[in-house]
Design a protein around this motif. Structure first.
Motif, PDB file in Angstrom:
ATOM      1  N   ILE A  90       0.842  -1.195   0.000  1.00  0.00           N
ATOM      2  CA  ILE A  90       0.000   0.000   0.000  1.00  0.00           C
ATOM      3  C   ILE A  90       0.883   1.254   0.000  1.00  0.00           C
ATOM      4  N   ARG A 112      -1.185   1.226  -5.147  1.00  0.00           N
ATOM      5  CA  ARG A 112      -2.414   0.823  -4.444  1.00  0.00           C
ATOM      6  C   ARG A 112      -2.664   1.720  -3.239  1.00  0.00           C
ATOM      7  N   SER A 113      -3.927   1.897  -2.932  1.00  0.00           N
ATOM      8  CA  SER A 113      -4.304   2.637  -1.726  1.00  0.00           C
ATOM      9  C   SER A 113      -5.528   1.966  -1.112  1.00  0.00           C
ATOM     10  N   ALA A 114      -5.761   2.227   0.158  1.00  0.00           N
ATOM     11  CA  ALA A 114      -6.919   1.667   0.854  1.00  0.00           C
ATOM     12  C   ALA A 114      -7.576   2.761   1.678  1.00  0.00           C
ATOM     13  N   PHE A 123     -10.365  -0.721  -1.799  1.00  0.00           N
ATOM     14  CA  PHE A 123      -8.980  -0.769  -2.292  1.00  0.00           C
ATOM     15  C   PHE A 123      -8.949  -0.231  -3.720  1.00  0.00           C
TER      16      PHE A 123
END
Length: 363
Positions: A90, A112-114, A123
């Motif tokens: 992440i 990627r990020s959450a 996500f």
């Protein structure tokens, strides 16, 4: 804690319109999934890159966009994140592999990020197709490697050619004078091996020197037909049938006819050797015009090419033949690339297939 605001509120542009505009106009794929690994966001760039329409992607498992091994790892990463709230991927830009709708795997850069919304994790991935960049890197590395090989090859040819000519001359002179049958056979064997070495030096010299193409407009069907007729007797001796499938209309391409025939002869010879073990077979040459390029697809009904060989097929000096130089396909590759084209090989259900792709006019 006061919530931070990352855009200027305006009576002209609402925040939801702003976000929608950014998502729709982005040149990179923006994809979001829920905790169940289901796709909930798929922007127009994702449609273009992956080949799926948004209606086909939404609600589907993310695994449709990933090779099997990558999909299983990604699902494990999601489960681990949901347990721990942490992940090493992440917030980082990483390289990876994705899969298009047509089954083609391709290289990507992915970040990627959450984010948590209403107690549920979302996500999001921003995906960039780096196929062209990787191809440029490959070509650059290959050209540097080939340049180094070419310099070494030139020196080898220079240092060996003259002594080899002298040895061949002495052996030929002795052969004319020798009366003993046993000694004559040995001298003839030496002479044959010298000729093999001369062929190797000739191939190395051809590989090492820069290509000079004589480009002119030609009908590709005619060029292929002429190559086939020259090679047909050799194939028929081995019981191999050859067929040309071509459009009715001429396919005009700017190319070096002699060089392209050289490539075709190499393809035919490889197919001949692959099928000669069975004593029969069929060789098909198909011309397929496309919008920007034209393909020559050469298929044989031989045993196919082992996977470990496929990966090294166009590598200089790589060969599986007892007396091969390992330069035939490398030279063919060099000729096609000099035309601004591509050449690749794969197995299909009945044998091996080589595809030559040429632009109508070299750039």
């Amino acid at each position: 804690m006061e919530k931070r605001v990352y855009w200027l509120k305006s009576s002209v542009v609402r925040s939801d319109e702003l976000l929608e505009g950014i998502i729709e106009s982005a040149t990179d794929a923006i994809i979001a999934i829920d905790e169940e690994h289901k796709i909930i966001l798929f922007n127009p760039a994702a449609e273009k890159i992956f080949g799926y329409q948004v209606e086909e992607a939404l609600g589907k498992d993310l695994s449709i966009l990933l090779p099997e091994k990558v999909a299983s790892k990604h699902f494990s990463f999601i489960k681990e994140f949901l347990k721990t709230g942490d992940s090493p991927v992440i917030g980082k830009v990483l390289e990876g592999v994705a899969r298009r709708k047509n089954g083609e795997d391709f290289p990507i850069e992915i970040s990627r990020s959450a984010t948590k919304i209403d107690d549920h994790w979302i996500f999001t991935a921003i995906v960039r197709d780096v196929t062209q960049e990787k191809e440029m890197e490959r070509r650059l590395l290959e050209s540097e490697k080939l340049a180094a090989v070419g310099i070494a090859a030139s020196r080898i040819v220079h240092d060996i050619k003259n002594p080899l000519i002298a040895i061949g001359g002495f052996v030929f002179s002795l052969l004319k004078k020798e009366s003993s049958e046993e000694k004559r056979q040995k001298l003839e064997l030496i002479l044959r091996e010298i000729k093999c070495l001369e062929k190797l030096l000739s191939d190395i010299s051809e590989f090492a020197k820069p290509l000079k193409l004589e480009i002119k407009e030609a009908d590709l069907t005619t060029v292929c037909q002429e190559a086939i007729e020259i090679y047909r007797p050799r194939l028929e001796e081995e019981g191999i049938e050859i067929e040309l499938i071509a459009p009715e209309k001429p396919v005009k391409v700017f190319l070096d006819e002699a060089r392209l025939k050289e490539v075709l002869f190499n393809m035919f010879q490889n197919a001949l050797e692959a099928m000669s073990a069975t004593g029969n077979g069929k060789l098909t040459v198909e011309i397929v015009p496309r919008e920007q390029t034209v393909q020559i697809i050469i298929r044989d009904t031989g045993p196919g090419i082992p996977e470990h060989v496929l990966k090294q097929l166009f590598t200089p000096f790589f060969t599986t033949k007892k007396k091969g130089t390992g330069l035939g396909l490398s030279i063919s590759h060099k000729i096609i690339e000099a035309h601004g084209g591509k050449i690749k090989a794969r197995n299909y259900e009945h044998g091996a297939e080589f595809t030559i792709e040429l632009p109508y006019r070299p750039g």
